[in-house]
Design a protein around this motif. Structure first.
Motif: not given
Lengths: 340, 325
Positions: A279, A295, A299, A302-303, A306, A309-310
């Motif tokens: 990372f 990841i 970042t 992320y909006r 999602p 990222l998740w």
């Protein structure tokens, strides 16, 4: 709490054992089952439901990693194809989940996320398991030698252990990959991708192993120091058993519990270390699929996306959580003093 | 006592010296062409010659290490692009890529890292000990079990993931930035709040468990029973008598933890984009700036060794039962 010694199945007290009233005939056989301490601990572990669930999760991720090519083929995608036709002009994917892309595709590059997810389980597990194996072997050997032989060997090994433990591991983990390429003879600024990938993989395993063996060696040394004063070791020495045999046939079996506990608690920390360093950008590099890399890339999105990222975040968290809880359960099973 | 301290100081110094030698070998002796790496992708022959000359890379390794040590003690000169610059005493090298002595570069980053760690440490020490003490008082109840369970789960999730999630989703917190405390204390605290909370939250979990265990042990001892039998209120027994005895081991761990965090705030700094030591090191890595990397490693090792020494000596003062072996 169950009894520690599960040896004899004691007969029910109700039956009279008085010679006068006892029925004549052959005496009843008492069934005994001999169990080694390891077997007792494993039996205890099997009864621990939480531990079994955690073990199941661990096996599930191992299966994903092992069968990654098969799973990707089942979906019909691979980790490197760029699906630019499914990306709009702002770099966002135009599809979410389809029967062709089960987890959707990456923003910007458009690589298939499911394939990268299943392949991404591999580096974490490979690095963690390799490092755990190396540190266990080196740590146990060093601890055995240092504790059993004593003298100047012990002093040298103990000093090295103290030295390694007092070094800032994370800083070395960042610094080592910077020089490892040039140690191998290439200039890092002009090396090609495959060289960088290989050297980073090597650097991760080297650094984590270098810093991992010391604490185990210290632990084993302490155990050996107390074990070597016991009668069975003295007896073995008197009988003229060679040192190698005393170490590996007499001492090692008595160290099974601490070794298993220490390695099972160490495994999740190496998974975290691999993902964390990757990372930060000092671990594995593109195009290797790795959760840490995903990841790090995700970042920025992320909006908008999602799930991108998740998925790796949840995967790493669940895997590490399961492994640490499993480690705790193993410790409780092998060492009854620490039971909660 | 004096002899013990002296022995510990000597062994600490030996560790630092060996670290310097080892990292020198790793960074300047092992690579095939250290000057080429330091010089970077747009390297001119003159620059390469400058670097080789001022780092004495053409001389035997022992001599190079000797010169490096001399630089730490009295300072040394570096030539770059025809200009000779003096690097003051403790000189840890010269960054050719940024054109500044490594010591200056790291000194500028230290206040940032220090602010992050001090703020975070205050939060987790206060909250961890408080929650741990409460959990110990209500030991065995659902509240206690819930506290221990939560702290186990928080403690097991990788730190960088917790930090990342907080940084991305806790947008109600003030924007993360670094302003010097002496310029504007309010902005300083506001800009670091997110990092503090993050460091505080994850470590509180650990400290809750430590102080709970330590407190349970202290409250089971004779002096706690004596205090209770005198008729003192339970609150006084816990916070006056128990807490003092329970804190010694917690403070020891705290000292070591702070040392490690000073060296390992890399994730926090990187995720919250604060210009501390960790960010400096990561940037140096991305530019293959070997002198800065080596300086960082040496400073980190020194901080760890010194803090460990201080904690050990303090411990023997705090707890007279510790035998000096």
């Amino acid at each position: 709490m169950e009894p520690l010694i599960e040896e004899a199945a004691v007969e029910p007290k109700g039956a009279s054992i008085d010679a006068m009233t006892a029925p004549t005939g052959e005496p009843k056989k008492v069934e005994t089952r001999h169990k080694s301490p390891t077997q007792i601990a494993l039996a205890r572990l099997r009864k621990d439901r939480l531990a079994m669930v955690c073990l199941g999760i661990f096996i599930f991720f191992i299966l994903i990693a092992v069968f990654a090519p098969l799973l990707a083929k089942l979906e019909g995608q691979d980790t490197t194809t760029l699906h630019q036709d499914l990306i709009d002009e702002y770099g966002f994917p135009t599809i979410s989940f389809t029967s062709e892309h089960w987890f959707g595709i990456e923003p910007r590059l458009g690589r298939d996320l499911f394939a990268r997810f299943v392949y991404g389980a591999r580096p974490s597990l490979i690095v963690a398991i390799t490092v755990t194996a190396i540190t266990a072997v080196v740590g146990v050997c060093m601890g055995l030698l240092s504790g059993f032989l004593g003298g100047w060997i012990d002093r040298v090994i103990s000093w090295v252990v103290d030295f390694v433990l007092s070094l800032p591991y994370l800083l070395f983990a960042i610094a080592a990959p910077a020089v490892i390429l040039s140690i191998m003879g290439d200039n890092p600024t002009e090396a090609d991708v495959s060289q960088v990938t290989r050297s980073r993989f090597l650097a991760l395993i080297l650094v984590l192993s270098f810093f991992g063996w010391a604490s185990l060696a210290r632990l084993i040394r302490g155990e050996v120091l107390s074990l070597r004063e016991r009668e069975f070791i003295a007896a073995a020495k008197v009988l003229g058993v060679p040192t190698r045999k005393v170490l590996f046939k007499e001492l090692l079996p008595n160290l099974v519990a601490p070794i298993i506990i220490a390695t099972s608690l160490a495994l999740p920390t190496y998974i975290v270390a691999e993902a964390g360093l990757t990372f930060l950008g000092v671990g594995l590099v593109e195009p290797t699929p790795s959760w840490g890399l995903t990841i790090s890339n995700a970042t920025t999105y992320y909006r908008a996306d999602p799930l991108y990222l998740w998925l790796p975040v949840l995967a790493i968290s669940i895997l590490v959580l399961a492994l640490s809880l499993l480690g705790d359960s193993i410790r409780d099973a092998f060492d009854p003093r620490t039971r909660r | 006592m004096l002899f013990y301290i002296l022995r510990r100081v000597i062994s600490a110094i030996s560790v630092v010296i060996v670290t310097v030698v080892c990292s020198f070998l790793l960074f300047f002796a092992a690579p095939h062409d250290p000057a080429g790496v330091i010089c970077g992708p747009k390297c001119t022959p003159e620059r390469l010659k400058d670097i080789t000359n001022s780092l004495n890379l053409d001389q035997p390794v022992v001599e190079q290490i000797g010169l490096y040590f001399k630089g730490i003690v009295v300072g040394r000169d570096y030539t770059a692009g025809g200009v000779t610059r003096h690097c003051d005493a403790p000189c840890l090298g010269y960054s050719y890529i940024l054109g500044v002595p490594v010591t200056d570069l790291l000194a500028r980053a230290v206040p940032v890292t220090l602010s992050i760690v001090i703020g975070g440490a205050t939060i987790y020490l206060v909250f961890g000990v408080l929650i741990g003490t409460i959990a110990a008082r209500v030991r065995g109840t659902t509240l206690d079990k819930a506290t221990v369970g939560t702290s186990l789960v928080i403690g097991s999730v990788p730190y960088f993931i917790v930090a990342l999630v907080i940084a991305l989703y806790a947008t109600f917190l003030p924007k993360s930035q670094y302003v010097s405390f002496f310029d504007n204390p309010i902005q300083w605290a506001g800009g670091l709040l997110a990092a503090w909370l993050c460091l505080g939250l994850t470590n509180s979990a650990q400290y809750t468990r430590y102080s709970r265990a330590s407190m349970i042990e202290a409250l089971g001892q004779d002096f706690a029973r004596t205090a209770r039998s005198k008729g003192i209120s339970e609150r006084r027994v816990v916070y006056r008598h128990g807490l003092r005895a329970a804190m010694t081991p917690v403070i020891t761990i705290f000292g070591v933890d702070v040392a490690y965090q000073l060296v390992n705030t890399i994730f926090t700094e990187r995720i919250f984009q604060l210009p501390g030591l960790g960010t400096r090191i990561i940037n140096a890595f991305n530019q293959y700036d070997l002198p800065v990397l080596m300086g960082g490693v040496i400073v980190g090792a020194t901080v760890l060794v010194v803090m460990n020494l201080v904690v050990d000596i303090l411990y023997t003062v705090l707890d007279p039962r510790v035998r000096l072996g």
